[in-house]
Scaffold this active site. Structure first.
Site, PDB file in Angstrom:
ATOM      1  N   HIS A 140       0.812  -1.215   0.000  1.00 29.51           N
ATOM      2  CA  HIS A 140       0.000   0.000   0.000  1.00 29.51           C
ATOM      3  C   HIS A 140       0.853   1.275   0.000  1.00 29.51           C
ATOM      4  CE1 HIS A 140       0.241  -0.186   4.551  1.00 29.51           C
ATOM      5  NE2 HIS A 140       0.321   1.116   4.391  1.00 29.51           N
ATOM      6  N   ASP A 170       0.252  -7.663   1.491  1.00 27.68           N
ATOM      7  CA  ASP A 170       0.634  -6.252   1.605  1.00 27.68           C
ATOM      8  C   ASP A 170       2.148  -6.088   1.654  1.00 27.68           C
ATOM      9  OD1 ASP A 170       0.160  -3.571   1.547  1.00 27.68           O
ATOM     10  OD2 ASP A 170      -0.218  -3.366   3.684  1.00 27.68           O
ATOM     11  N   SER A 244       4.681   2.664   7.747  1.00 27.40           N
ATOM     12  CA  SER A 244       4.405   1.496   6.909  1.00 27.40           C
ATOM     13  C   SER A 244       5.598   1.156   6.029  1.00 27.40           C
ATOM     14  CB  SER A 244       3.189   1.754   6.022  1.00 27.40           C
ATOM     15  OG  SER A 244       2.006   1.715   6.760  1.00 27.40           O
TER      16      SER A 244
END
Length: 507
Positions: A140, A170, A244
């Protein structure tokens, strides 16, 4: 008149006045601090910032009109309506923004603020894992198809030459060319990580470069419903938007996870963060670099966890394996002899306790090689062998739902002791329910407050087994369930989503 300096005592040093046990505690804390410092200095050169400018531009408001943060100027726009009390309960418009309406109609806090891909300019983190320019991050962070720029810890910037992604976990791999002197971080064994272990989360929270936070592993093997393949490490080390793709590091300086998501009501850290374990990230990244995509093996079954109610009926401990509910035709599961009602307790020599664990173990099986599988069937342990088989294209995709409806109602029978009403199943009814079965009975009604409702039975479900015995008609079902003197009855039910076992507890 000046004071005599020689008569004034020197300030006492705290360390000279403390008892021995207090000094020991301070030394221990300092040692931990030195460990955090050493790990941070060791891994920091491997940390990168990643900026993604997707090809799809974000629409900007035209003109000079700016929307007000509170267009109702503090007033309750729902005054005099059924929503007035709800607005007051959630703290006005600002409070309502922190909640969302779920499909069941309930207002729940918005969670996992860093879980979804963002359009427009995105900033995340990554970690170098190979000196040739291989960088590990989240899908993402780089999704969107635009230009991905990597900023190294020393300030150099490079445009990614390759971006490979795996949305199911992911995880993504970014490759840069022409970067010399890269310092790769070591990937550790995430299986050796345990609850209570100290960890350090590194990344670019809120765009603040090269930030470090510390905490512990608070849980393992978490599934939180944001990706198709989940086995997250949970940590209380502060993880915020922008972290992230950054590394979660143990005190050996090894990367044991890739920071992925947060559980948050306000968008910041609430003490619960999630990271993809390094073992899973390593397996995915190796395949992405080698093949450009991830090849997964498959079994071809429907599965469900073993609850306490089911465990007693199946002869295993709660969470003592994974229950097989369906075995699909022409699959490796059918070839190896698996049956609905089997409980897989070991796969390739390792205990499996959750559906996620079994799924991940199967998918990582070497294609073409056989691995041992231990199964409990009717209370007895048997040994089977699974041959790794690459998943057929589209196998994991949902089957399309039928839009046809039932044309006529079959005669029904009420089972008062259970609180359920059933009818015979035929091919037309099965087709209308989008269920691949022509044997069993279909539930047409469930009494409120009954044992059937407590077990989760609903109209439209098809019951195919009672206490592990198949039922092909209403008469067989009635005879089986009324003739059962036990307080609990094990049913196998089917829906368009697959099969599962339920336990009906009689009042």
């Amino acid at each position: 008149m000046s004071a005599d300096a020689s008569s004034n005592p020197a300030p006492a040093k705290m360390m000279d006045t403390l008892p021995a046990e207090t000094l020991d505690a301070i030394h221990s804390a300092n040692n931990l601090s030195m460990a955090f410092r050493a790990v941070s200095e060791h891994v920091m050169p491997s940390l990168v910032a990643i900026e993604n400018r997707p090809a799809v531009a974000v629409a900007k408001p035209s003109g000079n009109i700016r929307p007000s943060a509170d267009p109702f100027h503090g007033n309750n726009p729902f005054k005099g309506t059924p929503f007035e009390d709800m607005m007051r309960e959630f703290g006005g418009m600002e409070g309502m923004r922190r909640f969302e309406m779920r499909p069941d109609g309930k207002m729940m806090p918005k969670g996992f603020g860093d879980q979804m891909p963002r359009r427009g300019r995105g900033i995340g983190s990554g970690v170098v894992i190979d000196a040739s320019g291989i960088i590990l991050t989240n899908n993402h962070v780089v999704s969107g198809g635009g230009e991905v720029t990597v900023k190294l810890n020393d300030g150099r910037e490079f445009v990614a030459s390759q971006v490979w992604t795996d949305p199911d976990t992911d995880i993504a791999v970014v490759k840069i060319e022409g970067a010399t002197g890269l310092v790769p971080a070591a990937l550790g064994d995430s299986e050796e990580t345990d609850i209570g272990d100290w960890v350090i989360a590194m990344g670019q929270p809120f765009g603040l470069e090269s930030s470090v936070t510390a905490g512990i592993i608070s849980a393992k093997h978490r599934g939180i419903g944001i990706t198709a393949r989940e086995n997250f490490l949970q940590t209380d080390a502060a993880i915020n938007p922008g972290n992230s793709g950054g590394p979660l590091v143990n005190l050996k300086g090894e990367v044991i996870g890739i920071n992925t998501a947060i559980s948050s009501r306000g968008g910041g850290n609430d003490g619960i963060g999630f990271a993809v374990p390094s073992n899973l990230a390593r397996w995915v990244s190796d395949q992405l670099v080698e093949n450009g995509s991830v090849k997964r093996a498959y079994l071809g079954v429907g599965i469900q966890p073993v609850t306490q109610d089911l465990a007693g009926e199946l002869g295993v401990q709660p969470r003592g394996g994974v229950l097989i509910t369906d075995v699909y035709d022409d699959t490796p599961a059918a070839e190896m002899g698996l049956q609905a009602g089997d409980v897989i307790v070991q796969f390739d020599g390792k205990d499996v306790r959750t559906p996620q664990a079994l799924q991940l173990a199967v998918e990582r099986s070497p294609v073409g090689e056989k691995v041992p599988v231990k199964v409990v069937r009717d209370g007895n342990r048997i040994d089977l062998a699974y041959k790794g088989t690459e998943a057929k294209k589209g196998f994991f995709q949902k089957r399309q739902q039928s839009s046809e409806t039932q044309s006529e109602q079959s005669p029904t029978v009420k089972i008062d002791g259970v609180g359920v009403e059933v009818a015979s199943l035929d091919s037309a009814i099965a087709k209308s329910l989008n269920i691949k079965s022509e044997s069993g009975v279909v539930v047409t009604a469930v009494n409120e407050g009954s044992a059937a409702e407590d077990a989760g039975l609903q109209p439209g479900m098809v019951i195919t087994e009672v206490d592990r015995q198949p039922v092909n008609s209403v008469k067989e079902f009635e005879s089986a369930i009324t003739g059962d003197s036990d307080e609990k009855t094990l049913l196998l039910v089917k829906t368009e989503r697959g099969s599962r076992f339920v336990v009906v507890k009689r009042n």
